[in-house]
Design an enzyme around this catalytic site. Structure first.
Site, mmCIF file in Angstrom:
data_model
loop_
_atom_site.group_PDB
_atom_site.id
_atom_site.type_symbol
_atom_site.label_atom_id
_atom_site.label_comp_id
_atom_site.label_asym_id
_atom_site.label_seq_id
_atom_site.Cartn_x
_atom_site.Cartn_y
_atom_site.Cartn_z
ATOM 1 N N GLU A 135 9.748 17.315 -24.967
ATOM 2 C CA GLU A 135 9.265 17.957 -23.779
ATOM 3 C C GLU A 135 9.505 19.331 -23.231
ATOM 4 O OE1 GLU A 135 6.599 16.558 -22.389
ATOM 5 O OE2 GLU A 135 6.359 14.594 -23.056
ATOM 6 N N ARG A 177 0.770 -1.175 0.119
ATOM 7 C CA ARG A 177 -0.120 -0.062 0.083
ATOM 8 C C ARG A 177 0.900 1.342 -0.063
ATOM 9 N NH1 ARG A 177 -3.658 -2.927 4.006
ATOM 10 N NH2 ARG A 177 -5.266 -3.582 2.822
ATOM 11 N N HIS A 183 -0.024 15.720 -26.227
ATOM 12 C CA HIS A 183 -0.278 14.361 -25.623
ATOM 13 C C HIS A 183 -1.495 13.536 -26.314
ATOM 14 C CE1 HIS A 183 3.453 15.507 -23.545
ATOM 15 N NE2 HIS A 183 3.348 14.342 -23.106
ATOM 16 N N HIS A 206 -0.367 10.341 -27.840
ATOM 17 C CA HIS A 206 -0.587 9.221 -27.162
ATOM 18 C C HIS A 206 -1.202 8.143 -28.284
ATOM 19 C CE1 HIS A 206 -0.289 10.261 -22.672
ATOM 20 N NE2 HIS A 206 1.149 10.319 -23.197
ATOM 21 N N HIS A 253 8.438 8.445 -27.595
ATOM 22 C CA HIS A 253 7.476 9.217 -26.891
ATOM 23 C C HIS A 253 7.599 10.724 -27.401
ATOM 24 C CE1 HIS A 253 4.688 10.594 -23.887
ATOM 25 N NE2 HIS A 253 5.824 11.653 -23.442
ATOM 26 N N ARG A 294 -2.826 21.731 -14.652
ATOM 27 C CA ARG A 294 -1.960 20.463 -15.011
ATOM 28 C C ARG A 294 -2.339 20.067 -16.232
ATOM 29 N NH1 ARG A 294 0.624 16.308 -10.843
ATOM 30 N NH2 ARG A 294 2.027 15.230 -12.278
ATOM 31 N N LYS A 320 7.141 22.613 -14.391
ATOM 32 C CA LYS A 320 6.302 21.899 -13.953
ATOM 33 C C LYS A 320 5.750 21.890 -12.603
ATOM 34 C CE LYS A 320 5.178 17.034 -14.828
ATOM 35 N NZ LYS A 320 5.608 15.723 -15.358
ATOM 36 N N ASN A 361 -0.175 18.500 -20.928
ATOM 37 C CA ASN A 361 -0.715 17.609 -21.938
ATOM 38 C C ASN A 361 -0.671 18.046 -23.389
ATOM 39 O OD1 ASN A 361 -0.945 15.100 -20.052
ATOM 40 N ND2 ASN A 361 -3.176 15.893 -19.589
ATOM 41 N N GLU A 397 -4.308 16.993 -11.522
ATOM 42 C CA GLU A 397 -4.804 17.221 -12.841
ATOM 43 C C GLU A 397 -6.445 17.541 -12.801
ATOM 44 O OE1 GLU A 397 -4.510 15.302 -17.417
ATOM 45 O OE2 GLU A 397 -2.817 14.898 -15.884
ATOM 46 N N LYS A 445 3.008 11.520 -10.971
ATOM 47 C CA LYS A 445 2.128 10.552 -11.876
ATOM 48 C C LYS A 445 2.772 9.210 -12.183
ATOM 49 C CE LYS A 445 -0.461 12.354 -15.321
ATOM 50 N NZ LYS A 445 -0.676 13.412 -16.193
#
Length: 371
Positions: A191, A127, A254, A258, A271, A247, A233, A251, A243, A149
């Site tokens: 990026e 956990r 993206h 993606h 990527h 935030r 960032k 993206n 997000e 993330k």
């Protein structure tokens, strides 16, 4: 050494540093012991990074008093799966003589895939256990290692199974960038350019003015480049750790990118290359917006020119448009059945837009990437 503090007031005890300097890998054990003291530590790396840097990282941890468990998985986005996570769980749980405990730090040694995978393990095993990020690529240093993330991919799409799990520290040893293949190094610049377009026109100019020194791995320029990107960032993550609002700006490129990765099965394009293509498509879509929200054509040409200068793709003539659009429909950024697009209004500023007619989404792909 540059040090940037990440402060996330919405998450208890989530203030940490991003340290940027050559030689930090040799201090991994000392720094980890000061933040996550424990009898043992886990290093997770991949088959590209481990042959170069695992021995140094492990030696530093052993010298600091840790018993080290390690797991190296095959490199590549196609291996960032729940199956790989299960293999890692098996490698660290119930180890003879004592396996992972609640205080055991999990250390990500590698690029963005390793960081996502190790972070997912750290967030879920027992956990949640302490997490240390040691990015060895420019892309991971300026993006994936900051913000907490973590995720694995699913055949349906990228990063669909994950969590938010903040690291104790991010240690960016920029000396590791010198061993990156040129294609991977260029992917990291995608990026950096993304951050510049959404938040900082002066960073865009800095990259354009220093391309030669960036590719020469000039220590001062690389340190400034990473620090400026991390600062952007950090400010966004501080404002919106989960997000919910601003935030989403991170993206940019993206939503399309993606989907392009998915269609290419994560092997035909990196990527960063997918993000570069996604930025071009999104920028074309932004140019189609009504004034005063339209992206100026001059800025579009500046973006294309900079991506070309650093060697990133700006077109994809053979892209399967229908499959790409289908992949976009399963993106985790969908809200109430609508895709969210991050569209620049000028270099240095962007906005979140949701009500985009499907014909314009398609037209931006066609006009932006296939002609």
């Amino acid at each position: 050494m540059e040090s940037i503090r990440i402060n996330i007031p919405a998450v208890a005890a989530s203030t940490y540093e991003v340290r940027i300097a050559p030689g930090l890998l040799g201090r991994l054990g000392e720094i980890t012991q000061s933040l996550a003291p424990a009898p043992s530590a886990v290093i997770i790396s991949d088959s590209n990074v481990a042959p170069r840097y695992l021995a140094v990282a492990k030696g530093s941890l052993v010298a600091a008093g840790y018993r080290v468990m390690e797991h190296v998985f095959p490199a590549g986005e196609e291996n960032k799966t729940i199956q790989t996570a299960v293999e890692i769980f098996g490698a660290v749980l119930g180890v003879k003589g004592g396996g992972i405990e609640r205080a055991t730090p999990v250390i990500a040694l590698g690029g963005g895939v390793v960081g996502d995978m190790a972070g997912f393990v750290a967030a879920t095993v027992l956990r949640g256990v302490p997490f240390i990020q040691v990015p060895t690529t420019l892309l991971a240093a300026v993006d994936a290692s900051v913000g907490g993330k973590v995720a694995v991919d699913h055949p349906t799409g990228k990063n669909l199974i994950g969590a938010f799990h903040q690291p104790k520290v991010v240690l960016t040893d920029i000396a590791t960038f010198a061993t990156l293949p040129p294609r991977e190094f260029r992917s990291g610049l995608a990026e950096c350019i993304k951050h510049a377009v959404i938040r900082d026109a002066s960073l865009f100019a800095f990259i354009a003015d220093n391309v030669a020194r960036i590719f020469a791995c000039d220590v001062a320029v690389l340190t400034e480049l990473v620090a400026r990107n991390v600062a952007i960032k950090a400010a966004i993550v501080h404002e919106d750790p989960f997000e919910k609002s601003v935030r989403a700006l991170l993206n940019f490129g993206h939503t399309y990118g993606h989907a392009i990765e998915n269609v290419q099965h994560y092997s035909g394009v990196t990527h960063g290359e997918a993000v570069a293509l996604g930025m071009i498509a999104a920028a074309h879509l932004a140019c189609m917006q009504p004034a005063p929200h339209s992206f100026p054509r001059d800025d579009l040409h500046k973006l294309i020119a900079l991506l070309n200068v650093v060697g990133l793709p700006t077109s994809c003539p053979d892209l399967d448009i229908d499959r790409t659009l289908a992949a976009m429909s399963t993106d985790k950024k969908v809200r109430s059945g609508k895709l969210r697009f991050i569209l620049p209004t000028h270099i240095g500023h962007a906005q979140v837009v949701t009500d985009i007619p499907p014909d314009l989404v398609r037209a931006a792909l066609v006009s932006g990437l296939t002609r």
